[in-house]
Design a protein around this motif. Structure first.
Motif, PDB file in Angstrom:
ATOM      1  N   TYR A  23       0.833  -1.204   0.000  1.00  0.00           N
ATOM      2  CA  TYR A  23       0.000   0.000   0.000  1.00  0.00           C
ATOM      3  C   TYR A  23       0.872   1.261   0.000  1.00  0.00           C
ATOM      4  N   LEU A  24       1.886   1.285   0.848  1.00  0.00           N
ATOM      5  CA  LEU A  24       2.745   2.463   0.938  1.00  0.00           C
ATOM      6  C   LEU A  24       3.502   2.711  -0.368  1.00  0.00           C
ATOM      7  N   TYR A  25       3.939   1.662  -1.022  1.00  0.00           N
ATOM      8  CA  TYR A  25       4.618   1.857  -2.305  1.00  0.00           C
ATOM      9  C   TYR A  25       3.646   2.286  -3.400  1.00  0.00           C
ATOM     10  N   ALA A  26       2.395   1.866  -3.315  1.00  0.00           N
ATOM     11  CA  ALA A  26       1.391   2.285  -4.292  1.00  0.00           C
ATOM     12  C   ALA A  26       0.916   3.711  -4.037  1.00  0.00           C
ATOM     13  N   HIS A  27       1.106   4.197  -2.817  1.00  0.00           N
ATOM     14  CA  HIS A  27       0.702   5.551  -2.419  1.00  0.00           C
ATOM     15  C   HIS A  27       1.928   6.270  -1.847  1.00  0.00           C
ATOM     16  N   PRO A  28       2.830   6.690  -2.704  1.00  0.00           N
ATOM     17  CA  PRO A  28       4.130   7.189  -2.246  1.00  0.00           C
ATOM     18  C   PRO A  28       4.068   8.437  -1.368  1.00  0.00           C
ATOM     19  N   GLN A  29       2.980   9.157  -1.353  1.00  0.00           N
ATOM     20  CA  GLN A  29       2.882  10.361  -0.522  1.00  0.00           C
ATOM     21  C   GLN A  29       2.465  10.048   0.919  1.00  0.00           C
ATOM     22  N   GLU A  30       2.012   8.845   1.165  1.00  0.00           N
ATOM     23  CA  GLU A  30       1.506   8.463   2.487  1.00  0.00           C
ATOM     24  C   GLU A  30       2.637   8.289   3.501  1.00  0.00           C
ATOM     25  N   ILE A  31       2.311   8.600   4.738  1.00  0.00           N
ATOM     26  CA  ILE A  31       3.193   8.317   5.880  1.00  0.00           C
ATOM     27  C   ILE A  31       2.583   7.132   6.613  1.00  0.00           C
ATOM     28  N   GLY A  32       3.416   6.194   7.019  1.00  0.00           N
ATOM     29  CA  GLY A  32       2.917   5.019   7.719  1.00  0.00           C
ATOM     30  C   GLY A  32       3.475   4.918   9.122  1.00  0.00           C
ATOM     31  N   LEU A  33       2.625   4.499  10.052  1.00  0.00           N
ATOM     32  CA  LEU A  33       3.048   4.236  11.426  1.00  0.00           C
ATOM     33  C   LEU A  33       2.259   3.034  11.912  1.00  0.00           C
ATOM     34  N   LEU A  44       7.629  -4.177  17.338  1.00  0.00           N
ATOM     35  CA  LEU A  44       8.348  -3.078  16.703  1.00  0.00           C
ATOM     36  C   LEU A  44       7.342  -2.031  16.251  1.00  0.00           C
ATOM     37  N   GLU A  45       7.759  -0.778  16.326  1.00  0.00           N
ATOM     38  CA  GLU A  45       7.002   0.301  15.726  1.00  0.00           C
ATOM     39  C   GLU A  45       7.699   0.630  14.419  1.00  0.00           C
ATOM     40  N   ARG A  46       6.928   0.683  13.338  1.00  0.00           N
ATOM     41  CA  ARG A  46       7.509   0.974  12.023  1.00  0.00           C
ATOM     42  C   ARG A  46       6.970   2.312  11.534  1.00  0.00           C
ATOM     43  N   TYR A  47       7.883   3.220  11.205  1.00  0.00           N
ATOM     44  CA  TYR A  47       7.533   4.516  10.638  1.00  0.00           C
ATOM     45  C   TYR A  47       8.117   4.571   9.236  1.00  0.00           C
ATOM     46  N   SER A  48       7.325   5.037   8.295  1.00  0.00           N
ATOM     47  CA  SER A  48       7.781   5.155   6.916  1.00  0.00           C
ATOM     48  C   SER A  48       7.249   6.452   6.331  1.00  0.00           C
ATOM     49  N   ALA A  49       8.126   7.167   5.635  1.00  0.00           N
ATOM     50  CA  ALA A  49       7.730   8.443   5.035  1.00  0.00           C
ATOM     51  C   ALA A  49       8.419   8.613   3.687  1.00  0.00           C
ATOM     52  N   PRO A  50       7.779   9.372   2.792  1.00  0.00           N
ATOM     53  CA  PRO A  50       8.399   9.605   1.495  1.00  0.00           C
ATOM     54  C   PRO A  50       9.622  10.511   1.619  1.00  0.00           C
ATOM     55  N   VAL A  51      10.575  10.307   0.723  1.00  0.00           N
ATOM     56  CA  VAL A  51      11.749  11.176   0.605  1.00  0.00           C
ATOM     57  C   VAL A  51      11.592  11.915  -0.716  1.00  0.00           C
ATOM     58  N   GLU A  52      11.471  13.241  -0.614  1.00  0.00           N
ATOM     59  CA  GLU A  52      11.233  14.053  -1.799  1.00  0.00           C
ATOM     60  C   GLU A  52      12.139  15.270  -1.815  1.00  0.00           C
ATOM     61  N   LYS A  57      10.092  15.922  -6.418  1.00  0.00           N
ATOM     62  CA  LYS A  57      10.603  14.683  -7.034  1.00  0.00           C
ATOM     63  C   LYS A  57      10.707  13.606  -5.956  1.00  0.00           C
ATOM     64  N   HIS A  58      10.132  12.465  -6.242  1.00  0.00           N
ATOM     65  CA  HIS A  58      10.098  11.357  -5.283  1.00  0.00           C
ATOM     66  C   HIS A  58      11.358  10.502  -5.428  1.00  0.00           C
ATOM     67  N   TYR A  59      12.077  10.285  -4.308  1.00  0.00           N
ATOM     68  CA  TYR A  59      13.314   9.506  -4.324  1.00  0.00           C
ATOM     69  C   TYR A  59      13.165   8.124  -3.685  1.00  0.00           C
ATOM     70  N   GLY A  60      12.088   7.898  -2.991  1.00  0.00           N
ATOM     71  CA  GLY A  60      11.906   6.623  -2.308  1.00  0.00           C
ATOM     72  C   GLY A  60      11.267   6.846  -0.948  1.00  0.00           C
ATOM     73  N   ARG A  61      11.583   5.945  -0.025  1.00  0.00           N
ATOM     74  CA  ARG A  61      11.008   6.018   1.320  1.00  0.00           C
ATOM     75  C   ARG A  61      12.112   5.838   2.352  1.00  0.00           C
ATOM     76  N   VAL A  62      11.897   6.438   3.501  1.00  0.00           N
ATOM     77  CA  VAL A  62      12.744   6.180   4.652  1.00  0.00           C
ATOM     78  C   VAL A  62      11.929   5.278   5.588  1.00  0.00           C
ATOM     79  N   TRP A  63      12.594   4.273   6.124  1.00  0.00           N
ATOM     80  CA  TRP A  63      11.948   3.337   7.043  1.00  0.00           C
ATOM     81  C   TRP A  63      12.692   3.397   8.371  1.00  0.00           C
ATOM     82  N   PHE A  64      11.928   3.446   9.459  1.00  0.00           N
ATOM     83  CA  PHE A  64      12.520   3.492  10.792  1.00  0.00           C
ATOM     84  C   PHE A  64      11.791   2.475  11.651  1.00  0.00           C
ATOM     85  N   PHE A  65      12.536   1.624  12.326  1.00  0.00           N
ATOM     86  CA  PHE A  65      11.969   0.619  13.216  1.00  0.00           C
ATOM     87  C   PHE A  65      12.468   0.866  14.628  1.00  0.00           C
ATOM     88  N   ARG A  66      11.551   0.778  15.591  1.00  0.00           N
ATOM     89  CA  ARG A  66      11.904   0.993  16.995  1.00  0.00           C
ATOM     90  C   ARG A  66      11.312  -0.142  17.815  1.00  0.00           C
TER      91      ARG A  66
END
Length: 85
Positions: A23-33, A44-52, A57-66
């Motif tokens: 879902y997050l890759y299909a919706h690159p503007q979304e932030i996930g938690l 684990l808590e997973r946070y993901s946000a677009p890198v622009e 210009k969209h470069y990908g996503r940053v993923w953070f796990f805690r």
């Protein structure tokens, strides 16, 4: 795919994990938690946000796990104590 298979083997619900990643890759503007439960009882808590760029210009996503296992354990203990009060 081998690394992904190793990760999926550790998850309580690997299909939910995959669905959310897709879902997050299909919706690159979304932030996930999300919270992810592991088979060994950890969480684990997973946070993901677009890198622009500044121009959008969209470069990908940053993923953070805690690791939030201790927090989840404390929440369970507190809920148990409240039931007895």
């Amino acid at each position: 795919p081998q690394l992904l298979q190793q990760v999926l083997a550790q998850l309580e619900n690997p299909q939910d994990f995959l669905n959310r990643v897709e879902y997050l890759y299909a919706h690159p503007q979304e932030i996930g938690l999300e919270e992810i439960a592991l088979k060994d009882g950890r969480f684990l808590e997973r946070y993901s946000a677009p890198v622009e760029s500044g121009t959008g210009k969209h470069y990908g996503r940053v993923w953070f796990f805690r690791d939030i296992s201790e927090l989840k354990q404390n929440e369970r203990h507190l809920a148990q104590r409240e039931r007895y009060l």
